[in-house]
Write an enzyme that holds these catalytic residues in place. Sequence first.
Site, PDB file in Angstrom:
ATOM      1  N   ASP A 187       3.037  -8.588  -7.046  1.00  0.00           N
ATOM      2  CA  ASP A 187       3.849  -8.387  -5.842  1.00  0.00           C
ATOM      3  C   ASP A 187       5.184  -7.846  -6.323  1.00  0.00           C
ATOM      4  OD1 ASP A 187       1.920  -9.359  -4.127  1.00  0.00           O
ATOM      5  OD2 ASP A 187       2.709 -11.391  -4.119  1.00  0.00           O
ATOM      6  N   ASP A 213      -3.606 -10.311   6.097  1.00  0.00           N
ATOM      7  CA  ASP A 213      -2.780 -11.508   5.920  1.00  0.00           C
ATOM      8  C   ASP A 213      -2.997 -12.384   7.146  1.00  0.00           C
ATOM      9  OD1 ASP A 213      -1.752 -10.407   3.572  1.00  0.00           O
ATOM     10  OD2 ASP A 213      -0.094  -9.443   4.629  1.00  0.00           O
TER      11      ASP A 213
END
Length: 253
Positions: free
Chosen positions: A11, A130
């Site tokens: 990330d 998500d």
Amino acid sequence: MLKTRIIPCLDVADGRVVKGVNFVDLRDAGDPVEAARAYDAAGADELCFLDIHATHENRGTMYDLVTRTAEQCFMPLTVGGGVRTHQDVRALLLAGADKVSFNSAAVADPGVVAEAADRFGSQCIVVAIDAKTVAPGRWEIFTHGGRRATGIDAVAFACEMASRGAGEILLTSMDRDGTRAGFNLPLTRAISDAVPIPVIASGGVGTLDHLVEGVTEGGASAVLAASIFHFGEFTIGEAKAHMAAAGIPVRLA
């Protein structure tokens, strides 16, 4: 039998690898190019590079950083964050990505996934979902780095993405992200059972047993983790040995 893949995830925010909890409280975890080099040497099956602020900040993915990361990788590299159009997919493939991941843009315009799959092939199109638990057995999709509720059911959306040509689903449980409490197994199982394409389980790994559970209980084709690898708690080799000992087919380095 297909081998189960172990995928470390980078990330990236402001050019650095970060790791948070429930998509916030980000902690620095190093340089992405160095991390890519280390994971390649360690025998990771793939690497996932997510520019986590690109969509929220309304900008494109950091192509230069993708290129420098790809130069260190002989393993497949999936890149996501700020991907909106088939032109973005082309640019990232040219920058060195092997697969490109849509997230918020696929929710806003599902047709963009079909267009990209038609142009470049389903094998290089990933849709990242998500999802957050909103009721027992029901999960809602959130976009823009987990900031925006959509009201869209995650299982139904995964099925639509598969029908539109996505080659893979990258499924992250927002409830479990960074908590080290294990994958959301009911969510992972629901989507793995619902779609005919591979599902990558993501969000919540804290032990090597969690990786095993993602496959044996969640039905995932691949397992993604970040903090257990970034901070040196376990190696890729240890993870593969543990999964192999549990009877899961893996590619041993």
